[in-house]
Write an enzyme that holds these catalytic residues in place. Structure first.
Site, PDB file in Angstrom:
ATOM      1  N   GLU A 109      80.899  33.664 105.586  1.00  0.00           N
ATOM      2  CA  GLU A 109      79.599  33.050 105.225  1.00  0.00           C
ATOM      3  C   GLU A 109      79.086  33.559 103.878  1.00  0.00           C
ATOM      4  O   GLU A 109      77.903  33.875 103.717  1.00  0.00           O
ATOM      5  CB  GLU A 109      78.565  33.280 106.340  1.00  0.00           C
TER       6      GLU A 109
HETATM    7  C1  LIG Z   1      87.789  34.808 110.575  1.00  0.00           C
HETATM    8  C2  LIG Z   1      87.212  33.850 109.592  1.00  0.00           C
HETATM    9  C3  LIG Z   1      86.413  32.807 110.021  1.00  0.00           C
HETATM   10  C4  LIG Z   1      85.912  31.872 109.108  1.00  0.00           C
HETATM   11  N1  LIG Z   1      85.171  30.800 109.563  1.00  0.00           N
HETATM   12  C5  LIG Z   1      84.821  29.820 108.696  1.00  0.00           C
HETATM   13  C6  LIG Z   1      84.198  28.611 109.162  1.00  0.00           C
HETATM   14  O1  LIG Z   1      83.912  28.449 110.349  1.00  0.00           O
HETATM   15  N2  LIG Z   1      83.918  27.642 108.251  1.00  0.00           N
HETATM   16  C7  LIG Z   1      84.212  27.765 106.930  1.00  0.00           C
HETATM   17  O2  LIG Z   1      83.964  26.835 106.171  1.00  0.00           O
HETATM   18  N3  LIG Z   1      84.778  28.905 106.446  1.00  0.00           N
HETATM   19  C8  LIG Z   1      85.097  29.920 107.298  1.00  0.00           C
HETATM   20  N4  LIG Z   1      85.702  31.072 106.829  1.00  0.00           N
HETATM   21  C9  LIG Z   1      85.962  31.201 105.404  1.00  0.00           C
HETATM   22  C10 LIG Z   1      85.081  32.248 104.722  1.00  0.00           C
HETATM   23  O3  LIG Z   1      83.779  31.761 104.579  1.00  0.00           O
HETATM   24  C11 LIG Z   1      85.774  32.593 103.388  1.00  0.00           C
HETATM   25  O4  LIG Z   1      86.884  33.404 103.724  1.00  0.00           O
HETATM   26  C12 LIG Z   1      84.863  33.280 102.415  1.00  0.00           C
HETATM   27  O5  LIG Z   1      83.906  32.384 101.929  1.00  0.00           O
HETATM   28  C13 LIG Z   1      85.635  33.869 101.219  1.00  0.00           C
HETATM   29  O6  LIG Z   1      86.509  32.949 100.659  1.00  0.00           O
HETATM   30  P1  LIG Z   1      88.051  33.354 100.423  1.00  0.00           P
HETATM   31  O7  LIG Z   1      88.554  33.920 101.697  1.00  0.00           O
HETATM   32  O8  LIG Z   1      88.759  32.197  99.856  1.00  0.00           O
HETATM   33  O9  LIG Z   1      88.004  34.544  99.396  1.00  0.00           O
HETATM   34  P2  LIG Z   1      88.022  34.442  97.774  1.00  0.00           P
HETATM   35  O10 LIG Z   1      87.078  33.392  97.330  1.00  0.00           O
HETATM   36  O11 LIG Z   1      89.424  34.373  97.315  1.00  0.00           O
HETATM   37  O12 LIG Z   1      87.410  35.869  97.394  1.00  0.00           O
HETATM   38  C14 LIG Z   1      88.124  37.077  97.665  1.00  0.00           C
HETATM   39  C15 LIG Z   1      87.266  38.242  97.246  1.00  0.00           C
HETATM   40  O13 LIG Z   1      87.039  38.185  95.851  1.00  0.00           O
HETATM   41  C16 LIG Z   1      85.779  38.685  95.524  1.00  0.00           C
HETATM   42  N5  LIG Z   1      85.028  37.626  94.811  1.00  0.00           N
HETATM   43  C17 LIG Z   1      85.160  36.295  94.882  1.00  0.00           C
HETATM   44  N6  LIG Z   1      84.300  35.683  94.069  1.00  0.00           N
HETATM   45  C18 LIG Z   1      83.613  36.639  93.430  1.00  0.00           C
HETATM   46  C19 LIG Z   1      82.565  36.663  92.474  1.00  0.00           C
HETATM   47  N7  LIG Z   1      82.002  35.530  92.020  1.00  0.00           N
HETATM   48  N8  LIG Z   1      82.083  37.856  92.083  1.00  0.00           N
HETATM   49  C20 LIG Z   1      82.598  39.016  92.544  1.00  0.00           C
HETATM   50  N9  LIG Z   1      83.569  39.055  93.453  1.00  0.00           N
HETATM   51  C21 LIG Z   1      84.073  37.892  93.896  1.00  0.00           C
HETATM   52  C22 LIG Z   1      85.088  39.054  96.852  1.00  0.00           C
HETATM   53  O14 LIG Z   1      85.280  40.439  97.082  1.00  0.00           O
HETATM   54  C23 LIG Z   1      85.870  38.267  97.872  1.00  0.00           C
HETATM   55  O15 LIG Z   1      85.873  38.898  99.149  1.00  0.00           O
HETATM   56  C24 LIG Z   1      86.186  32.022 107.730  1.00  0.00           C
HETATM   57  C25 LIG Z   1      86.976  33.087 107.292  1.00  0.00           C
HETATM   58  C26 LIG Z   1      87.490  33.989 108.188  1.00  0.00           C
HETATM   59  C27 LIG Z   1      88.363  35.110 107.682  1.00  0.00           C
END
Ligand SMILES: Cc1cc2nc3c(=O)[nH]c(=O)nc-3n(C[C@H](O)[C@H](O)[C@H](O)COP(=O)(O)OP(=O)(O)OC[C@H]3O[C@@H](n4cnc5c(N)ncnc54)[C@H](O)[C@@H]3O)c2cc1C
Length: 597
Positions: free
Chosen positions: A413
């Site tokens: 989230e």
């Molecule tokens: C168990 C689980 C359940 C989920 N459930 C849902 C759901 O029901 N619906 C849904 O839509 N999504 C869901 N998600 C997705 C979740 O919201 C995303 O994983 C989250 O938004 C992060 O996106 P990403 O994993 O692609 O990480 P990325 O966007 O690749 O980011 C990785 C890391 O990079 C860093 N980062 C990224 N951008 C920036 C920035 N601008 N500035 C500084 N640091 C940054 C942060 O440390 C971040 O943790 C779920 C994820 C998991 C693991």
């Protein structure tokens, strides 16, 4: 304009349209950034109305009985599944439609009452609380907020009982933190009767068990060559819906079904569009405001469990002929968990009350709540884990599961880094615009500009000299309240100085943003704690309790929070930022070279 600048301008324009269209009331957090204490948002401490409290007590009693008898968090973790009997039980009690209006079969609870329910579940099982959040707090929330009467009549009755389940699908490979980068396409059919959806979603909680998914997809905007994100109601029985992976194996919250699915030429009737065309991101952000509030409640529940576990072990385990609780370094951890749990509950309650009161704009506060409670819970679990020593590491105790389960909170989230930057930038926008007014007028004087710049200058100046009043009712809290007021002035001064010193480059200076956001979060947390203590003292006095409730943990929170705020603000001028950036750049560059060779 180079490519990067053009991209930056596009992002700023998108953010402005998304976040700042419409009237901008001065909420509590935005007020902090302007040096104000918007007291009527946070004081007196909100209480659930008496009639609702009765219903809530009844529901909580029923829920506790059910959870104590029928919920086995360890088994849910081992089997990586929440049994249907648990889902049915939650549905029977009304948990799966807690805030839905009674006309659709819901409980019609306020967000504050709903948070108490989720706190109770969060105390026991993170898989179950995340499942409920995905179904209710974000899954059907989009319908509750943006559904037409017809849509609600059609979809809600089965969803609020749990006969059917909901999910919220935003994330894709290219749209994680960068949620606006949704690639799933929704093309209108020639006769305009439906949209044809193509693309993939991943990491979606409940995807494989949901009967209704709120799916974000990119649509062409009528009358322009632009595209924008729109929310659609999709069902898995639509031809072309393909479940790629129903339960992606994962570290924690194993009971939840986190899935990956593809839509291949899926025809979605136009009646299934949720909210206005092209406003899907607004739908998503609004829904997440609600989800982040219940997130705070679940973390509060888990923090209370940490406290119970810590106290039990510290009182019973003996080493060096003493109980662990007799050692100061153990006491320090217990005190900190107690202080944080108190603050997490206060912050959750105050933030939920903004929603219940229909206040206009609380996106900063919900983001603060999410970051603050998830970071604090991680610390709490780490502390209780340490108190249990080696025994924490074995799977017969719940601690290793709690540790695994809690790790997602800082990522899901909205990753905490993204939200931290968001808090600082959205908060600084108000004073930043006033400085821009002043600067633009100095560069290009005009009559109209002079008067606006004068007002802006007056606002900025008065905020730096005035200590805002923090109106507590209890005499014994006056010193804390004055200190909070002084810290708000200090914060405002620091924000002004950062804006004047760094100007536009501050948009990329996340180390500066982090300190400002952290200070703002602690100011908000302290405010909620102060308001809660005040409310409890006044309540006890009104009910004839001579002895004031024990507020030692809350008092500790205020002291530590004030100290942290001073530290964050001092760090704005005394830091190692240049060295941090240089060391990271060196690693990043040499890493690339090594991989290439
Ligand atoms: C168990 C689980 C359940 C989920 N459930 C849902 C759901 O029901 N619906 C849904 O839509 N999504 C869901 N998600 C997705 C979740 O919201 C995303 O994983 C989250 O938004 C992060 O996106 P990403 O994993 O692609 O990480 P990325 O966007 O690749 O980011 C990785 C890391 O990079 C860093 N980062 C990224 N951008 C920036 C920035 N601008 N500035 C500084 N640091 C940054 C942060 O440390 C971040 O943790 C779920 C994820 C998991 C693991």
């Amino acid at each position: 304009m180079n490519k990067l600048d053009a991209q930056r301008q596009k992002e700023i324009q998108q953010a402005e349209e998304l976040l700042f269209a419409g009237p901008q009331a001065l909420g509590f957090a935005k007020g902090l950034f302007q040096g104000h204490f918007v007291a009527d948002w946070v004081m007196p401490y909100p209480r659930i109305q008496e009639a609702e409290q009765g219903e809530l007590d009844h529901t909580l009693a029923e829920l506790r009985k059910f959870l104590n008898g029928d919920l086995d968090p360890a088994e849910i973790d081992r089997q990586a599944n929440i049994p249907r009997s648990v889902i049915d039980g939650l549905g029977r009690i009304g948990v799966l439609g807690m805030t839905a209006p009674k006309e659709y079969g819901g409980h019609g609870f306020s967000q504050m009452a709903n948070c108490k329910v989720l706190e109770e579940i969060g105390r026991r099982c993170a898989s179950t609380s995340v499942f409920v959040n995905a179904h209710h707090s974000i899954g059907i929330r989009a319908l509750l907020l943006f559904g037409t009467h017809e849509q609600n009549q059609k979809w809600l009755p089965k969803l609020v009982t749990g006969e059917q389940l909901g999910a919220f699908a935003l994330t894709e490979r290219e749209a994680g933190s960068d949620a606006a980068n949704v690639q799933m396409q929704a093309r209108p059919s020639e006769d305009g009767s439906h949209f044809i959806l193509n693309g993939e979603k991943r990491y979606i909680t409940n995807a494989a068990i949901a009967h209704e998914l709120t799916v974000m997809a990119r649509t062409p905007m009528p009358g322009s060559d632009k595209t924008a994100v729109t929310a659609f109601l999709v069902t898995p029985d639509m031809p072309g819906f393909e479940m790629l992976e129903a339960r992606m194996p994962k570290t924690g919250i194993k009971g939840t079904a986190t899935g990956r699915f593809a839509l291949r030429d899926v025809k979605v009737p136009k009646e299934n569009i949720l909210g206005p065309i092209g406003k899907g991101l607004k739908v998503a952000l609004t829904v997440l405001d609600f989800g982040r509030t219940t997130f705070g409640a679940c973390c509060t529940g888990a923090a209370k469990t940490c406290l119970e576990l810590a106290v039990t072990h510290a009182n019973t385990r003996r080493q060096f002929n003493k109980t662990l609780g007799e050692f100061e370094l153990v006491r320090k951890k217990i005190a900190r968990i107690a202080a944080d749990a108190y603050a997490m509950e206060a912050m959750t309650t105050v933030t939920a009350s903004f929603i219940d009161r229909g206040l206009e704009d609380y996106m900063l506060e919900t983001a603060m709540l999410k970051v603050f409670t998830t970071e604090r819970l991680w610390e709490c679990i780490n502390d209780v884990f340490q108190i249990y020593g080696g025994s924490a590491y074995f799977t017969d105790l719940p601690l290793e599961r709690m540790l695994r389960d809690a790790r997602i909170n800082q990522i899901g989230e909205g990753a905490n880094e993204v939200l931290t930057s968001f808090i600082a930038l959205v908060g600084m926008r108000g004073p930043g615009m006033e400085f821009k007014e002043i600067y633009d007028t100095m560069m290009k004087p005009s009559r109209d500009g002079m008067s606006k710049a004068w007002t802006a200058g007056k606002n900025r100046l008065s905020a730096t000299v005035r200590v805002p009043d923090v109106p507590v009712q209890s005499e014994q809290l006056r010193a804390h309240a004055r200190q909070l007021g002084r810290l708000i002035r200090h914060f405002n001064f620091a924000v002004n100085r950062a804006l004047i010193t760094y100007r536009e480059p501050i948009l990329d200076m996340q180390l500066v943003q982090e300190r400002i956001a952290n200070a703002a979060m602690d100011l908000f947390a302290s405010t909620c704690v102060l308001s809660r203590i005040d409310g409890e003292i006044q309540f006890a006095a009104r009910n004839g309790n001579a002895a004031s409730p024990d507020h030692s943990a809350a008092d500790l929170f205020l002291r530590q929070s004030f100290r942290r705020i001073r530290g964050f603000l001092a760090g704005l001028t005394d830091n190692d930022d240049k060295a941090v950036i240089a060391a990271a750049k060196s690693c990043l560059t040499s890493g690339t070279t090594e991989m290439a060779s």
